[in-house]
Design a protein around this motif. Structure first.
Motif, PDB file in Angstrom:
ATOM      1  N   THR A  90       0.835  -1.212   0.000  1.00  0.00           N
ATOM      2  CA  THR A  90       0.000   0.000   0.000  1.00  0.00           C
ATOM      3  C   THR A  90       0.862   1.251   0.000  1.00  0.00           C
ATOM      4  OG1 THR A  90      -1.773  -1.167   1.165  1.00  0.00           O
ATOM      5  CG2 THR A  90      -1.830   1.245   1.222  1.00  0.00           C
ATOM      6  N   ALA A  91       1.943   1.246   0.767  1.00  0.00           N
ATOM      7  CA  ALA A  91       2.796   2.438   0.889  1.00  0.00           C
ATOM      8  C   ALA A  91       3.330   2.887  -0.469  1.00  0.00           C
ATOM      9  CB  ALA A  91       3.958   2.170   1.841  1.00  0.00           C
ATOM     10  N   ALA A  92       3.658   1.951  -1.333  1.00  0.00           N
ATOM     11  CA  ALA A  92       4.216   2.291  -2.643  1.00  0.00           C
ATOM     12  C   ALA A  92       3.186   2.958  -3.556  1.00  0.00           C
ATOM     13  CB  ALA A  92       4.767   1.038  -3.319  1.00  0.00           C
ATOM     14  N   ARG A  93       1.905   2.727  -3.288  1.00  0.00           N
ATOM     15  CA  ARG A  93       0.842   3.258  -4.151  1.00  0.00           C
ATOM     16  C   ARG A  93       0.090   4.429  -3.532  1.00  0.00           C
ATOM     17  NH1 ARG A  93      -0.034  -2.188  -3.842  1.00  0.00           N
ATOM     18  NH2 ARG A  93      -1.928  -1.868  -2.625  1.00  0.00           N
ATOM     19  N   TRP A  94       0.326   4.708  -2.252  1.00  0.00           N
ATOM     20  CA  TRP A  94      -0.486   5.701  -1.552  1.00  0.00           C
ATOM     21  C   TRP A  94      -0.058   7.111  -1.908  1.00  0.00           C
ATOM     22  CZ3 TRP A  94      -4.786   4.786   1.235  1.00  0.00           C
ATOM     23  CH2 TRP A  94      -5.334   5.874   1.913  1.00  0.00           C
ATOM     24  N   LEU A  95      -1.030   7.920  -2.271  1.00  0.00           N
ATOM     25  CA  LEU A  95      -0.800   9.347  -2.524  1.00  0.00           C
ATOM     26  C   LEU A  95      -1.714  10.111  -1.587  1.00  0.00           C
ATOM     27  CD1 LEU A  95      -0.914   9.363  -6.430  1.00  0.00           C
ATOM     28  CD2 LEU A  95       1.103   9.377  -4.978  1.00  0.00           C
ATOM     29  N   GLY A  96      -1.130  10.931  -0.759  1.00  0.00           N
ATOM     30  CA  GLY A  96      -1.964  11.708   0.150  1.00  0.00           C
ATOM     31  C   GLY A  96      -1.140  12.767   0.849  1.00  0.00           C
ATOM     32  N   THR A  97      -1.623  13.976   0.823  1.00  0.00           N
ATOM     33  CA  THR A  97      -0.941  15.080   1.479  1.00  0.00           C
ATOM     34  C   THR A  97      -0.949  14.864   2.987  1.00  0.00           C
ATOM     35  OG1 THR A  97      -1.668  16.545  -0.272  1.00  0.00           O
ATOM     36  CG2 THR A  97      -0.930  17.582   1.760  1.00  0.00           C
ATOM     37  N   GLY A  98       0.210  15.003   3.605  1.00  0.00           N
ATOM     38  CA  GLY A  98       0.315  14.886   5.047  1.00  0.00           C
ATOM     39  C   GLY A  98       0.333  13.473   5.576  1.00  0.00           C
ATOM     40  N   VAL A  99       0.335  12.478   4.687  1.00  0.00           N
ATOM     41  CA  VAL A  99       0.361  11.082   5.097  1.00  0.00           C
ATOM     42  C   VAL A  99       1.740  10.522   4.792  1.00  0.00           C
ATOM     43  CG1 VAL A  99      -0.625   8.780   4.751  1.00  0.00           C
ATOM     44  CG2 VAL A  99      -2.103  10.810   4.630  1.00  0.00           C
ATOM     45  N   ARG A 100       2.371   9.959   5.802  1.00  0.00           N
ATOM     46  CA  ARG A 100       3.662   9.296   5.602  1.00  0.00           C
ATOM     47  C   ARG A 100       3.383   7.809   5.438  1.00  0.00           C
ATOM     48  NH1 ARG A 100       7.736   7.595   9.773  1.00  0.00           N
ATOM     49  NH2 ARG A 100       9.308   6.656   8.461  1.00  0.00           N
ATOM     50  N   ALA A 101       3.931   7.227   4.390  1.00  0.00           N
ATOM     51  CA  ALA A 101       3.716   5.813   4.116  1.00  0.00           C
ATOM     52  C   ALA A 101       5.002   5.047   4.426  1.00  0.00           C
ATOM     53  CB  ALA A 101       3.311   5.613   2.659  1.00  0.00           C
ATOM     54  N   ALA A 102       4.917   4.086   5.342  1.00  0.00           N
ATOM     55  CA  ALA A 102       6.061   3.256   5.722  1.00  0.00           C
ATOM     56  C   ALA A 102       5.863   1.859   5.133  1.00  0.00           C
ATOM     57  CB  ALA A 102       6.199   3.198   7.231  1.00  0.00           C
ATOM     58  N   GLY A 103       6.700   1.528   4.166  1.00  0.00           N
ATOM     59  CA  GLY A 103       6.635   0.212   3.533  1.00  0.00           C
ATOM     60  C   GLY A 103       8.003  -0.435   3.568  1.00  0.00           C
ATOM     61  N   ARG A 104       8.268  -1.271   2.574  1.00  0.00           N
ATOM     62  CA  ARG A 104       9.537  -1.991   2.511  1.00  0.00           C
ATOM     63  C   ARG A 104      10.702  -1.020   2.673  1.00  0.00           C
ATOM     64  NH1 ARG A 104      10.586  -6.919   1.611  1.00  0.00           N
ATOM     65  NH2 ARG A 104       8.596  -7.461   0.688  1.00  0.00           N
ATOM     66  N   GLY A 105      11.628  -1.391   3.563  1.00  0.00           N
ATOM     67  CA  GLY A 105      12.789  -0.550   3.828  1.00  0.00           C
ATOM     68  C   GLY A 105      12.620   0.376   5.029  1.00  0.00           C
ATOM     69  N   ASN A 106      11.400   0.431   5.585  1.00  0.00           N
ATOM     70  CA  ASN A 106      11.135   1.258   6.763  1.00  0.00           C
ATOM     71  C   ASN A 106      10.931   0.376   7.984  1.00  0.00           C
ATOM     72  OD1 ASN A 106       9.212   3.103   4.520  1.00  0.00           O
ATOM     73  ND2 ASN A 106      11.013   3.958   5.492  1.00  0.00           N
ATOM     74  N   TRP A 107      11.209   0.942   9.145  1.00  0.00           N
ATOM     75  CA  TRP A 107      11.047   0.243  10.409  1.00  0.00           C
ATOM     76  C   TRP A 107      10.050   1.001  11.268  1.00  0.00           C
ATOM     77  CZ3 TRP A 107      13.790  -4.272  11.781  1.00  0.00           C
ATOM     78  CH2 TRP A 107      14.665  -4.725  10.792  1.00  0.00           C
ATOM     79  N   ILE A 108       9.273   0.260  12.045  1.00  0.00           N
ATOM     80  CA  ILE A 108       8.231   0.841  12.888  1.00  0.00           C
ATOM     81  C   ILE A 108       8.501   0.472  14.343  1.00  0.00           C
ATOM     82  CG2 ILE A 108       5.735   0.809  13.381  1.00  0.00           C
ATOM     83  CD1 ILE A 108       6.397   2.122  10.723  1.00  0.00           C
ATOM     84  N   VAL A 109       8.352   1.438  15.230  1.00  0.00           N
ATOM     85  CA  VAL A 109       8.446   1.199  16.668  1.00  0.00           C
ATOM     86  C   VAL A 109       7.118   0.577  17.100  1.00  0.00           C
ATOM     87  CG1 VAL A 109       8.633   2.278  18.935  1.00  0.00           C
ATOM     88  CG2 VAL A 109      10.023   3.119  17.032  1.00  0.00           C
ATOM     89  N   VAL A 110       7.204  -0.621  17.682  1.00  0.00           N
ATOM     90  CA  VAL A 110       5.993  -1.371  18.015  1.00  0.00           C
ATOM     91  C   VAL A 110       6.037  -1.815  19.482  1.00  0.00           C
ATOM     92  CG1 VAL A 110       4.648  -3.433  17.445  1.00  0.00           C
ATOM     93  CG2 VAL A 110       5.831  -2.197  15.636  1.00  0.00           C
ATOM     94  N   PRO A 111       5.001  -1.455  20.255  1.00  0.00           N
ATOM     95  CA  PRO A 111       4.942  -1.925  21.639  1.00  0.00           C
ATOM     96  C   PRO A 111       4.410  -3.359  21.693  1.00  0.00           C
ATOM     97  CG  PRO A 111       3.032  -0.577  21.186  1.00  0.00           C
ATOM     98  CD  PRO A 111       3.886  -0.561  19.932  1.00  0.00           C
ATOM     99  N   TYR A 112       4.664  -4.006  22.788  1.00  0.00           N
ATOM    100  CA  TYR A 112       4.118  -5.341  23.023  1.00  0.00           C
ATOM    101  C   TYR A 112       2.603  -5.200  23.171  1.00  0.00           C
ATOM    102  CZ  TYR A 112       4.070 -10.092  24.915  1.00  0.00           C
ATOM    103  OH  TYR A 112       3.866 -11.432  25.113  1.00  0.00           O
ATOM    104  N   PRO A 113       1.821  -6.054  22.527  1.00  0.00           N
ATOM    105  CA  PRO A 113       0.357  -5.943  22.648  1.00  0.00           C
ATOM    106  C   PRO A 113      -0.113  -6.086  24.102  1.00  0.00           C
ATOM    107  CG  PRO A 113       0.943  -7.394  20.843  1.00  0.00           C
ATOM    108  CD  PRO A 113       2.217  -7.112  21.600  1.00  0.00           C
ATOM    109  N   GLY A 114      -0.970  -5.175  24.507  1.00  0.00           N
ATOM    110  CA  GLY A 114      -1.578  -5.253  25.820  1.00  0.00           C
ATOM    111  C   GLY A 114      -0.752  -4.704  26.967  1.00  0.00           C
ATOM    112  N   ARG A 115       0.405  -4.149  26.686  1.00  0.00           N
ATOM    113  CA  ARG A 115       1.235  -3.581  27.763  1.00  0.00           C
ATOM    114  C   ARG A 115       1.371  -2.076  27.577  1.00  0.00           C
ATOM    115  NH1 ARG A 115       6.350  -7.682  27.838  1.00  0.00           N
ATOM    116  NH2 ARG A 115       5.152  -9.571  28.239  1.00  0.00           N
ATOM    117  N   ASP A 116       1.411  -1.380  28.698  1.00  0.00           N
ATOM    118  CA  ASP A 116       1.673   0.058  28.658  1.00  0.00           C
ATOM    119  C   ASP A 116       3.152   0.271  28.359  1.00  0.00           C
ATOM    120  OD1 ASP A 116      -0.948   0.709  29.288  1.00  0.00           O
ATOM    121  OD2 ASP A 116      -0.557   0.708  31.439  1.00  0.00           O
ATOM    122  N   THR A 117       3.456   1.301  27.608  1.00  0.00           N
ATOM    123  CA  THR A 117       4.838   1.620  27.273  1.00  0.00           C
ATOM    124  C   THR A 117       5.124   3.063  27.624  1.00  0.00           C
ATOM    125  OG1 THR A 117       4.385   2.395  25.025  1.00  0.00           O
ATOM    126  CG2 THR A 117       4.724   0.024  25.300  1.00  0.00           C
TER     127      THR A 117
END
Length: 161
Positions: A90-117
């Motif tokens: 989706t990131a490679a095809r998404w066009l939208g002002t003010g939207v950052r698309a993170a796809g292949r080659g990008n990393w995302i900070v992800v918390p453990y599900p169900g835990r406060d961080t």
């Protein structure tokens, strides 16, 4: 001491770590990182569309009315940005002002599900089934959310001279 977790949380964790280059290292990061987060690569099973919170929050509210359960959604420190998990590519095809698309080659900070961080948190945690937000529905929700935001802005600027 081991934490007791629901089958849904265990399934969500397995789904998330399935994209990690080293799933054991990812689990270790979640346990040892003082913020309770790990870095996971986008572009394998999912991409992330990152929106300003002022637009993302109303879009999420609208999505929640359109589908039984939207895909996973992250919020950063203070909710200034929201990240919607969408199908890979989706990131490679998404066009939208003010939207950052993170796809292949990008990393995302992800918390453990169900835990406060210490910052980033799940607004909609993954359910472990691979449910993602449909990009077409997200686009519709964003158009409606943008109209709501513009309407509110116009209302705030109106009034007596």
């Amino acid at each position: 001491m081991a934490r007791s977790e629901s089958p849904a949380t265990k399934s969500a964790v397995e789904w998330l770590v399935s994209v990690a280059p080293d799933p054991d290292a990812c689990r270790w990061d979640w346990e040892r990182n003082p913020l309770g987060v790990a870095l996971l690569p986008a572009g394998r099973h999912w991409d992330v569309l990152i929106l300003p919170g002022v637009l993302g929050r109303p879009a999420l509210d609208l999505l929640a009315r359109l589908v039984t359960r939207p895909g996973p959604v992250l919020a950063d420190f203070g909710g200034s940005r929201l990240g919607f998990f969408v199908p890979a590519g989706t990131a490679a095809r998404w066009l939208g002002t003010g939207v950052r698309a993170a796809g292949r080659g990008n990393w995302i900070v992800v918390p453990y599900p169900g835990r406060d961080t210490g910052g980033v948190r799940w607004l909609v945690a993954p359910d472990g089934t691979g449910t993602l937000t449909d990009p077409a529905l997200l686009e519709l929700a964003l158009h409606e959310a943008a109209a709501l935001v513009a309407e509110r802005g116009a209302g705030e600027q109106g009034g007596s001279p």
